[in-house]
Design an enzyme around this catalytic site. Structure first.
Site, mmCIF file in Angstrom:
data_model
loop_
_atom_site.group_PDB
_atom_site.id
_atom_site.type_symbol
_atom_site.label_atom_id
_atom_site.label_comp_id
_atom_site.label_asym_id
_atom_site.label_seq_id
_atom_site.Cartn_x
_atom_site.Cartn_y
_atom_site.Cartn_z
ATOM 1 N N GLY A 504 0.839 -1.191 0.000
ATOM 2 C CA GLY A 504 0.000 0.000 0.000
ATOM 3 C C GLY A 504 0.869 1.234 0.000
ATOM 4 N N GLY A 506 0.976 5.439 1.448
ATOM 5 C CA GLY A 506 0.402 6.494 2.266
ATOM 6 C C GLY A 506 0.959 7.846 1.907
ATOM 7 N N VAL A 511 4.446 0.892 1.849
ATOM 8 C CA VAL A 511 4.625 -0.251 2.747
ATOM 9 C C VAL A 511 4.865 -1.482 1.885
ATOM 10 C CG1 VAL A 511 3.583 -1.649 4.571
ATOM 11 C CG2 VAL A 511 3.098 0.802 4.450
ATOM 12 N N ASP A 621 -6.361 10.022 12.421
ATOM 13 C CA ASP A 621 -6.631 9.566 11.039
ATOM 14 C C ASP A 621 -7.332 8.204 11.035
ATOM 15 O OD1 ASP A 621 -6.705 9.868 8.313
ATOM 16 O OD2 ASP A 621 -4.669 9.164 7.963
#
Length: 781
Positions: A504, A506, A511, A621
């Site tokens: 993923g 961000g 990651v 978040d």
């Protein structure tokens, strides 16, 4: 038929011809027990002439099951798709024709899904792909018991049929129709028929006769039609919502079909298609191409996809005494406008009174003044908006004072080519030379400035890094306190195979999946890739936030690497992805009990951060993308890069806006202190998404359902919570009501009204009673 249209369009009065399931040629019979595979032979069953085929075809990254025209040597024109709303299947799926007359799709887990179901439950002797483009199941008497012509999607071939164009997801197809044949009194004994000459004809199903006069031939303006051996006609509802007729001629040299040729279309102007542009936007032509522009007081939902529509670009002000605060709004007007929908108010009045009435009316978003004294008022959002030059209407739009009248006529937004030498005497060579010299000098100056700036930026970054390493030393955290393992950069590079498999991405980096101990222990490595200062802040925030924490509902930090300017964090690997994948992308959604358990897991994790840590932590978040699922489907909170630590005796703090739009509490925008109640608000939004298995903002649904929080509250007040459950799933009504009430309490505008996470856990577990929540004031936005 092939795929889901951008503008969903339906065809009414569906039926098929009795001769559609004619007896097949023996060589095309498909025996029960036959299989098809996406990548290996056989992947399809062809018709006797080879012009049509049934089987797997490529759709995105996967495969779908359907029927196509074989054009040329390798092209496919899809004319029918089975279960076209389902996601594509994997390459190792298998399609089997059973003796019960069912086509069963077997996925990689061995699960079965019915693609074609024999509703008559009759014995199937064989199946056949016919040269008409019809796929038919036959019994032992050679009688057709199921055929694809009975289930058309967006294409009509020369033996199947039907009528009327209107946008999908509308409450009344007939009132929202933007094109039709106009023969509404024919009755159910008639249907639409595409004959072998390419004419779309209304046919009497009782007598079998075609009514080929001008009244009952739809595409009578299509000239030059006529039967031609080997030519195949197809009528298709295209992705833009227009109904078109195509022909495929046979190539005399090789017998293959030629690419399609457009013969006729229902609509010439694409802006005449309802729903071509989304809510609060209107269609206009520029260089004969349709453009979707926002109405005054609104902005695009997505600048890259303007057809999705527009949202308000101002915040609503609460009504005072039943009347609008006119000091905060003004009216903007546009001429020649029309829109769809039913107005909630109609009256005879003067033009000035029409505008003023809408300005003072809390429910009015726009008003339309027609003729010389007829005024209708409409609430937002507006649908099917179009500008017609022949119309004399005046439209008034309520806009916030901050937006002014900058969008009064958005046709001004269309770029107009500008001559860079406009105003210069092109006949004068001297002037042209001067312009070129000045331009060249300016370009050289810019290049020198960029080079100097780049040099100093590089020097500043190097000095910043040195300063950080000198000041931070041991990152400000004692390794013995954190009990974290220190990795070298090369060690993590080997563990991730050179950062090859990305899990993923961000705001501060990506990651990657990795493995330690010779592949026995899987890990997730977060590599920070932003500027030195930002990356260092993210690194330190995450270390401080979860370095000393350990809870079963928090993703565990295992170690880190701080070699030179490289910053990496090592976490436990979460094998089942994120909650966002489960709710918004997966083919199936978690069962109700599983969703309740996930909600409790996340609530317990937040409770630990807020009340059970040595220093309270505000995550800042909370969203489905930051809630990960381990191998046992336990939910764990991740990504603490934006977290804010409080002092042990501190309850609130000032900080800049952090988090993700749609999950932010109102206080983030008010420049007021932030407390743990900001996380409670975000959790409330996630809780609503868990209940409904959809995003908080979704422009693909009906207008009243776009804002999830608003729709949920309306269903709660009207006692219609069953509408929130996807696919009619059986759920515990008491549990559903409790989940909704907890979520509505969590998203209250005032932080003081929101419960603590301890109270949330007790309410979700059914230990404490839940009172009726008030309506959050942001519901009207």
């Amino acid at each position: 038929m092939a795929s889901i249209s951008v503008i969903g369009v339906c065809l009414l009065c569906l039926c098929s011809l009795s001769e559609g399931a004619q007896q097949p040629h023996n060589s095309s019979q498909i025996a029960p027990g036959s299989f098809l595979f996406p990548l290996t032979h056989p992947s399809s069953w062809p018709s006797p002439s080879g012009k049509f085929a049934f089987g797997f075809y490529q759709q995105g990254s996967g495969f779908a099951v359907g029927i196509w025209l074989v054009v040329g040597t390798d092209q496919k024109t899809i004319v029918w798709t089975a279960n076209r709303d389902d996601p594509p299947v994997a390459s190792n799926s298998v399609l089997q024709l059973t003796r019960h007359g069912e086509l069963v799709l077997i996925n990689e887990q061995g699960q079965k899904k019915f693609i074609i179901s024999n509703s008559n439950n009759a014995f199937v002797s064989f199946a056949s792909m016919l040269d008409s483009g019809n796929f038919v199941l036959y019994n032992e008497k050679f009688q057709g018991i199921w055929e694809s012509f009975n289930l058309p999607t967006d294409t009509i071939l020369s033996d199947d049929g039907n009528l009327l164009l209107y946008p999908a997801n509308t409450e009344s197809g007939t009132t929202d129709a933007y094109w039709g044949f106009g023969a509404s009194n024919l009755g159910i004994k008639y249907h639409l028929y595409l004959d072998a000459t390419g004419l779309l004809v209304i046919t009497n199903t009782t007598t079998g006769k075609d009514l080929k006069n001008d009244e009952h031939v739809i595409n009578y303006e299509f000239e030059g039609h006529g039967y031609k051996n080997g030519t195949i006609y197809r009528a298709t509802v295209d992705v833009d919502g227009n109904f078109r007729l195509y022909s495929h001629d046979s190539d005399d040299e090789n017998g293959k079909l030629k690419p399609s040729v457009l013969k006729w279309s229902a609509l010439i102007d694409p802006c005449d298609i309802y729903g071509f542009c989304g809510l609060n936007s209107y269609c206009t032509l520029y260089d004969d191409q349709p453009n979707c522009l926002c109405l005054p007081g609104s902005k695009y939902v997505d600048m890259d996809r303007t057809m999705l529509g527009c949202l308000r670009n101002y915040s609503e002000v609460e009504c005072q005494g039943g009347k609008e605060n006119t000091t905060r709004y003004q009216m903007s007007n546009m001429s020649n406008m029309m829109w769809g929908g039913i107005p909630y108010s109609e009256a005879e009045t003067l033009m000035e009174e029409c505008s003023k009435s809408c300005l003072e009316d809390c429910n009015c978003g726009a008003a339309l003044f027609q003729g010389d004294r007829y005024c209708t008022k409409q609430a937002l959002p507006l649908i099917y908006v179009r500008r017609y030059e022949e119309e004399t209407n005046i439209a008034f739009f309520k806009v916030g004072m901050s937006t002014g009248t900058e969008s009064n006529n958005q046709t001004d937004q269309i770029p107009i080519p500008v001559n860079p030498l406009m105003g210069v005497d092109n006949t004068s060579k001297k002037v042209i030379v001067q312009v070129l010299v000045i331009t060249l000098g300016f370009i050289i100056f810019i290049c020198v400035a960029i080079a100097i700036s780049g040099f100093y930026i590089f020097k500043i970054r190097v000095l910043s890094y040195k300063r950080l390493t000198e000041v931070n030393g041991n990152l400000g955290l004692a390794d013995e306190e954190l009990a974290l393992r220190v990795f070298s950069y090369n060690e993590l590079k080997r563990a991730t195979n050179g950062f090859k498999q990305e899990l993923g991405k961000g705001s501060f980096g990506a990651v990657y999946k990795g493995a330690l101990n010779k592949g026995k222990k899987l890990i997730a490595v977060k590599r920070l890739e932003k500027l030195v200062e930002e990356g260092e802040k993210e690194f330190r925030a995450e270390m401080q936030a979860i370095g000393r924490t350990h809870h079963k509902n928090l993703v565990r930090l295992l170690g880190y690497s701080a070699q030179d300017s490289k910053r990496l964090l090592v976490y436990e690997y979460m094998s089942n992805g994120s909650l966002a994948d489960l709710l918004f992308k997966a083919e199936w959604h978690p069962a109700w009990d599983e969703r309740v358990r996930i909600a409790v897991d996340v609530a317990r994790g937040l409770l630990y951060l807020h009340e059970e840590c040595k220093s309270p932590i505000i995550h800042c978040d909370i969203k489905p993308q930051n809630i990960l699922m381990d191998e046992f489907w336990n939910a764990k909170i991740s990504d603490f890069g934006l977290a804010k630590l409080l002092m042990p005796d501190q309850t609130r703090t000032f900080t800049g806006i952090r988090g993700t739009r749609g999950y932010l509490a109102p206080e983030w925008h008010k420049n007021t202190p932030i407390s743990v109640k900001a996380d409670v608000y975000s959790f409330g939004v996630v809780l609503l998404e868990l209940v409904c298995c959809r995003r908080n903002l979704d422009v693909s649904v009906r207008a009243e359902e776009i804002m999830l929080s608003t729709w949920v509250y309306k269903c709660f007040v009207s006692r219609e919570l069953h509408k929130l459950i996807v696919g009619g799933e059986e759920v515990n009504k008491k549990s559903l009501e409790n989940m909704v009430k907890v979520a509505l309490w969590c998203i209250q505008d005032e932080p003081a009204l929101r419960p603590s996470m301890k109270s949330v856990v007790l309410m979700l577990q059914g230990i404490t009673d839940i009172s009726i929540p008030p309506c959050p004031t942001t519901m009207s936005m």
